[in-house]
Design a protein around this motif. Structure first.
Motif, PDB file in Angstrom:
ATOM      1  N   ARG A   1       0.716  20.197  84.833  1.00  0.00           N
ATOM      2  CA  ARG A   1       0.618  21.607  84.447  1.00  0.00           C
ATOM      3  C   ARG A   1       1.159  21.821  83.038  1.00  0.00           C
ATOM      4  O   ARG A   1       0.607  22.619  82.266  1.00  0.00           O
ATOM      5  CB  ARG A   1       1.381  22.478  85.456  1.00  0.00           C
ATOM      6  CG  ARG A   1       1.385  23.958  85.142  1.00  0.00           C
ATOM      7  CD  ARG A   1      -0.005  24.544  85.138  1.00  0.00           C
ATOM      8  NE  ARG A   1       0.025  25.967  84.812  1.00  0.00           N
ATOM      9  CZ  ARG A   1      -0.861  26.584  84.052  1.00  0.00           C
ATOM     10  NH1 ARG A   1      -1.874  25.892  83.521  1.00  0.00           N
ATOM     11  NH2 ARG A   1      -0.764  27.873  83.809  1.00  0.00           N
TER      12      ARG A   1
ATOM     13  N   GLU B   1      -1.476  21.079  80.522  1.00  0.00           N
ATOM     14  CA  GLU B   1      -2.421  22.196  80.396  1.00  0.00           C
ATOM     15  C   GLU B   1      -1.831  23.318  79.555  1.00  0.00           C
ATOM     16  O   GLU B   1      -2.500  23.886  78.684  1.00  0.00           O
ATOM     17  CB  GLU B   1      -2.788  22.733  81.783  1.00  0.00           C
ATOM     18  CG  GLU B   1      -3.541  21.750  82.650  1.00  0.00           C
ATOM     19  CD  GLU B   1      -3.737  22.270  84.071  1.00  0.00           C
ATOM     20  OE1 GLU B   1      -4.463  21.603  84.832  1.00  0.00           O
ATOM     21  OE2 GLU B   1      -3.172  23.335  84.410  1.00  0.00           O
TER      22      GLU B   1
ATOM     23  N   ALA C   1       4.946  26.072  83.269  1.00  0.00           N
ATOM     24  CA  ALA C   1       4.675  24.800  83.952  1.00  0.00           C
ATOM     25  C   ALA C   1       5.522  24.646  85.210  1.00  0.00           C
ATOM     26  O   ALA C   1       5.059  24.104  86.219  1.00  0.00           O
ATOM     27  CB  ALA C   1       4.936  23.635  82.996  1.00  0.00           C
TER      28      ALA C   1
ATOM     29  N   VAL D   1       4.814  25.777  89.164  1.00  0.00           N
ATOM     30  CA  VAL D   1       4.193  24.867  90.138  1.00  0.00           C
ATOM     31  C   VAL D   1       5.255  24.300  91.077  1.00  0.00           C
ATOM     32  O   VAL D   1       5.060  24.249  92.300  1.00  0.00           O
ATOM     33  CB  VAL D   1       3.451  23.720  89.418  1.00  0.00           C
ATOM     34  CG1 VAL D   1       2.946  22.683  90.424  1.00  0.00           C
ATOM     35  CG2 VAL D   1       2.290  24.265  88.603  1.00  0.00           C
TER      36      VAL D   1
END
Length: 394
Positions: A47, A50, A272, A275
């Motif tokens: 994550r 991304e 991030a 998650v």
């Protein structure tokens, strides 16, 4: 030139971080500063990759991104049973270090008194002094690190406005029992005091011990300030994502102090880390199993080598007794061991208010290969001590 601050004139550098530098100097295995040598959960780092492309890259809301605070509130409610308002009862900070400092500065006035259990994480004494307060130390007595309720009451009676409670405890690995917490709660209520809890090791507990949240005890929700962090639970110590959970009137003040201390935590890292906050119970069971394995490996290895130590109930530290080597200066011993044995530990006296020089602290948040190599090197410790000449720590 004007003189520098008297308040900080007696500060040293962090002994823990100093031992990391010494470990690096001698290319030793670093079992001093408590960070793992294994990767965070892949879901979190994926994550992050991304987010690195998509953002956010600018300031989040000062007291923490909305989705991050909402995820924190859900997680804490799940494990503690406490319903948390993410808007009025949470502030996200730059690590639990800032969480503690912002909390202290929000409730403590100069010349107040703060009670601290000893041994203690080295920041607590410094935080108290930076707040202009006087620390009162209550000993936790080895090997079980129990405390005398009468001494704690005397601290409150003498004016302690707050107690700092690390549970599970760094450095001794103590997990406070419900009865002990009830005793603390009774005194905090009786003397109208706060309890500031450091609960960063809440999920690193060894059976049959259980973590009890102080704020869930009767009468304690309104006087407990919870400081915590994602660092240990998700193996992201370098991300510096901490938080404070407290009643709205306290959080309102913490928000303002935090704003002027650091403005806010890193926006992409919060995004991030959401998650991880949404992981299922299975993650926390695996985490507990993983640390139980590492504890058995390392602590069992120390036992096989004939060393004396205190059995940790939680967290990932173990205090080893080095009395057999005639140690009188544990600082010099720790550096000598780092240089000559190749394993770095923290001198125990840095955690104690009392005159304790016979302990060193290891941490075992490491891969099996790292721990096995550390044990192999420690196997040479007794022989190298016996063969050493002109040792200056005796």
């Amino acid at each position: 030139m004007y003189e520098l601050s008297k308040r900080t004139s007696n500060f040293s550098d962090s002994v823990i971080r100093r031992m990391t530098r010494i470990a690096n100097k001698y290319d030793a295995i670093n079992l001093s500063q408590g960070f793992p040598d294994f990767a965070p959960p892949k879901e979190i780092t994926d994550r992050l990759a991304e987010v690195a492309k998509m953002g956010p890259h600018q300031y989040a809301i000062t007291w923490g991104a909305q989705n991050f605070r909402e995820a924190l509130a859900r997680k804490h409610e799940h494990f503690s049973g406490m319903k948390i308002d993410p808007d009025s009862e949470i502030v996200v900070t730059c690590g639990s270090t800032e969480a503690m400092m912002a909390s202290m500065m929000s409730i403590i006035n100069p010349r107040d008194k703060v009670a601290i259990f000893s041994p203690f994480y080295e920041n607590y004494g410094a935080d108290t002094i930076l707040s202009g307060a006087e620390p009162i130390y209550i000993p936790l007595v080895p090997p079980d690190f129990n405390f005398d309720v009468n001494l704690l009451e005397e601290a409150f009676r003498s004016g302690a406005k707050a107690l700092i409670l690390c549970n599970p405890s760094n450095p001794c690995g103590k997990v406070f029992t419900r009865k002990e917490l009830e005793n603390i709660a009774e005194l905090a209520i009786k003397y109208d005091a706060y309890v500031i809890t450091d609960e960063v090791y809440e999920h690193i507990i060894y059976e049959p011990h259980k973590h009890v949240y102080m704020a869930t005890l009767p009468g304690m929700r309104e006087r407990t300030i919870i400081c915590n962090s994602l660092s240990k639970t998700y193996s992201i110590t370098g991300w510096r994502l901490g938080y404070v959970i407290a009643p709205p009137n306290i959080i309102d003040r913490v928000k303002k102090v935090h704003d002027f201390l650091t403005v806010g935590a890193a926006a992409p890292l919060m995004e991030a880390a959401v998650v991880g906050l949404n992981f299922s119970d299975g993650y926390y069971k695996e985490l507990q199993d993983h640390y139980t394995h590492m504890k058995k490996l390392f602590v069992g290895g120390l036992a096989n080598l004939g060393f004396q130590f205190t059995e940790p109930q939680g967290a990932y530290y173990v205090l080893m007794d080095v009395s057999e080597f005639g140690v009188k200066d544990d600082y010099k011993f720790a550096e000598w061991m780092t240089a000559n044995v190749g394993v770095a530990a923290v001198p125990g006296s840095s955690f104690f208010h009392e005159d304790v020089h016979n302990l060193i602290r290891f941490h075992f948040a490491k891969e099996d290969a790292t721990l096995n190599e550390a044990l192999t090197r420690l196997e040479t410790l007794k022989k190298k001590v016996n063969n050493a000449q002109n040792i200056d720590w005796r």
